[in-house]
Structures are given as C-alpha cells and as structure tokens.
Design an enzyme around this catalytic site. Structure first.
Site, PDB file in Angstrom:
ATOM      1  N   CYS A 112      83.889  82.736 103.640  1.00 52.57           N
ATOM      2  CA  CYS A 112      85.184  83.232 103.130  1.00 52.57           C
ATOM      3  C   CYS A 112      85.425  84.700 103.482  1.00 52.57           C
ATOM      4  O   CYS A 112      86.552  85.182 103.400  1.00 52.57           O
ATOM      5  CB  CYS A 112      85.268  83.056 101.620  1.00 52.57           C
ATOM      6  N   HIS A 256      90.295  87.559  98.047  1.00 53.40           N
ATOM      7  CA  HIS A 256      90.080  86.182  98.470  1.00 53.40           C
ATOM      8  C   HIS A 256      90.592  85.248  97.364  1.00 53.40           C
ATOM      9  O   HIS A 256      90.301  85.442  96.181  1.00 53.40           O
ATOM     10  CB  HIS A 256      88.583  85.976  98.709  1.00 53.40           C
ATOM     11  N   ASN A 286      91.441  77.369  97.678  1.00 53.73           N
ATOM     12  CA  ASN A 286      90.570  78.244  98.463  1.00 53.73           C
ATOM     13  C   ASN A 286      90.562  77.766  99.923  1.00 53.73           C
ATOM     14  O   ASN A 286      90.043  76.691 100.218  1.00 53.73           O
ATOM     15  CB  ASN A 286      89.164  78.187  97.848  1.00 53.73           C
TER      16      ASN A 286
END
Ligand SMILES: CC(C)(COP(=O)(O)OP(=O)(O)OC[C@H]1O[C@@H](n2cnc3c(N)ncnc32)[C@H](O)[C@@H]1OP(=O)(O)O)[C@@H](O)C(=O)NCCC(=O)NCCS
Length: 329
Positions: A112, A256, A286
């Site tokens: 990520c 994020h 996500n």
C-alpha cells in the site's frame, strides 16, 4: 529546480460491489462494515481487465491533462502487488500499450506504500540523472484476484482501481516546490502480518496450496491497525520537521484509504482539522498502491488544490512498509 506533478489521472472499474452484495456472500452486515471500516462500496474489475488495462486508462488521463506525448516519457514506474504476470513487469506491458518507446520501465513492490515509495525513487532518479525529464508513476491494483471471497475478515476491505501522475523536471527560478521531503520505512520483522502465503518461490502454487486457499491475502487486522496509526503519524511529523513546515500550513492530508477509523486516528494524532483530511474510502475501499493517487487525482480534478498548497501523503502496508511525502503544488 523542482520535480513537479504536472498531470494526474485515475480509473476505477464500472462494477460496484456494495456491502449489501457482500451480505449475500459471507456472514457480515452493512452495519458492521460501515461502523468498523467506513466502507460502503468498492469497485471490481472485470475478468478481462488486468492491472495494465486499468493503468493504461489512468495514465492516458494524466497524459491528456499534462499534454504529454508517449515518446516524451523517460521513465515508467508501476507500484503494484497485483502485476499482470510474474514477469514481464506491468510497467513494460503498459509501455507497450502506451507506445512510450523511450522510457525505462520497472515495477515497484511496497504494497500500500508503493505509490509513496515510487514518488521518492523517481524524484531521486530525476534529480541525479539529466536524461530523466518526464516520468509516469502509476499505482494500480486488481486486489479482487487475491481476495478470498469466502473470508469475511478480509473480503469486505478491498477494491480495484488505478491512479497516475506525470512528473516533470522544472529548472526555472520560479519552479520551486515539488516533492519537498519523503520518509520511506519498513520493518521485515512484521512480514507475517499481511501476506499471500503461496505462489512465490518459498511456497510455489500447487494443488495443495490452492486447496488451502493460500494464494489469497491474509491479515492480522488488529495488529496492523495499531502499527498503521502510530507509524503514519510519526512519518508525517518527520517530513514536516525536515521541511520546516507546520501542520497548520497543510492544505490536504491524504492518508492511505484502508479504514476510516485509521484515517481519523492519524488526523487526530497530527491535530489537523477534519476538513483537511481527504476521505474516499467509503466509495472504493482499500485499493492498496492506488489509494493515495486516486484521492490526489480527485482533489485535482475537483479544483480543491491551488498552486503553492502543501499536500501531505502518508501510507502503510504489507512488509511492513510505511512512509510520507510532503509536496508543494
Ligand atoms: C480488519 C478490521 C476492520 C477489523 O476490525 P476490528 O474492530 O479490529 O475487528 P476484530 O478483528 O476485532 O473483529 C471483531 C469481531 O468481528 C468479526 N468480524 C470480522 N470481520 C467481520 C465482518 N466482515 N462482518 C462481521 N463480523 C466480522 C470477527 O470475527 C470478530 O468476532 P469475534 O469477536 O466473535 O471473534 C480492522 O482491524 C482493520 O481495519 N485493520 C487494519 C486493516 C488494514 O488497514 N489493512 C491493510 C493495511 S494496508
């Protein structure tokens, strides 16, 4: 001199998978997902849509915004954990699709945090090598192919999508700003926290690994949660300190987009007003390496950013990896 973002683009697949759809697939509820994660829906790529296809669409939009022609690109870096194939790189596959024949291309794997890592790596390459004047960075994921759709602990969290930026080296005396400071960090002691156990050299794909569902992503959510909040906040403080910029000067914090509670906790730790923290996790879930850059593109395309604004990016992911970049627009 500054290495500046001159164009952004993003793409998310058409198919929307809502929490109510998930209620029919696993033992979960819209209420649980919304209150524990902030997610309402996510996008799922079609069977024929690979990471390079999504990357191509996001890249084309960024190139259109910045009026960049394919042969002007000197570098293409793709941040992803869901490359089209093990080899060649998704960056090379994308290069072929874009016909960007003058570019050096490689993939970067930092989960990520991949887009943030890529920004700093490209920044360093462009600063040190006079040949690199224009670069394309993509964050793209087709997480739906490594998601275990029978595991309620993880399948509610992830989605597919792509984001892109074009970077240009500017040497004029008014061309200040760009990427002001970056913090890149990792700790391999925690490499078991988020993982795809099989399909690599330590545990190659076999009938047995497929039966055990080891080619899907697994995660220790609570442990990740605690580390993510602390490390993202510290990384942000680190870059602010180095660039001598106060948190009150930040126009946007783009964390994020993994979980609304993590995003809010990071914002609270940094004592930044809620309205300066960008959130789209409710729409996409996500999307790993794509998440921060999709958010950045939304901010740019809705006119929520002005020349001179300070933008703070932060992310956290498997590895574990984490980091922050401070940008001046
Ligand atoms: C995954 C996450 C949402 C779980 O939230 P949580 O509040 O920590 O929930 P827990 O793991 O404590 O689970 C609580 C209960 O809900 C259950 N549960 C888990 N997923 C569920 C779901 N989709 N629907 C309903 N119940 C669920 C658990 O089984 C557990 O039940 P139990 O108490 O009977 O054992 C949260 O830990 C998280 O977001 N972690 C970070 C994940 C992340 O960001 N990862 C990517 C980093 S890049």
């Amino acid at each position: 001199m500054g290495i500046k973002i001159i164009g952004t683009g993003s793409y998310v697949p058409e198919k929307v998978l809502t929490n109510h759809d998930l209620e029919k697939m696993v033992d979960t509820s819209d209420e649980w997902i919304r209150t524990r994660t902030g997610i309402s829906e996510r996008r799922i790529a079609s069977e024929t849509e690979a990471s390079s296809d999504m990357a191509f669409k996001a890249a084309s939009r960024a190139m259109e915004m910045s009026k960049t022609k394919p042969d002007e690109l000197d570098l293409i870096v793709v941040a992803t954990i869901t490359s089209d194939r093990i080899t060649p790189s998704t960056a090379c596959i994308l290069q072929g699709k874009l016909k960007a024949h003058n570019a050096a291309c490689f993939d970067l794997q930092a989960a990520c945090t991949g887009f943030l890592y890529s920004l700093e790596v490209v920044n360093a390459l462009m600063t040190s090598n006079p040949k690199f004047k224009k670069a394309l960075i993509i964050g793209v994921e087709k997480l739906s192919v490594i998601t275990d759709w029978k595991d309620r602990n993880t399948c509610v969290l992830f989605g597919d999508g792509a984001g892109a930026v074009i970077l240009e080296k500017r040497v004029g005396k008014h061309d200040i700003g760009g990427i002001l400071a970056s913090k890149l960090a990792s700790n391999g002691d925690f490499c078991e926290l988020i993982k795809v156990p099989a399909g690599g050299s330590s545990n190659p794909t076999s009938a047995e690994t497929v039966k055990k569902r080891q080619h899907y992503l697994s995660m220790e959510g609570q442990e990740v949660f605690k580390l993510a909040v602390n490390e993202m906040a510290k990384a942000c403080q680190d870059v602010l300190l180095r660039a001598k910029v106060d948190i009150s000067e930040i126009r946007w914090l783009i964390p994020h987009q993994a979980n609304l509670r993590i995003i809010k906790a990071v914002g609270n730790k940094l004592e930044i007003p809620e309205e300066k923290v960008y959130i789209n996790v409710h729409r996409y879930g996500n999307t790993s390496a794509a998440s921060v850059v999709i958010a950045l593109d939304e901010i740019v395309r809705t006119g929520k950013i002005n020349r001179g604004d300070y933008i703070l990016l932060t992310a956290f992911g498997a590895g574990i990896t984490w980091g922050a970049n401070l940008l001046r627009w």
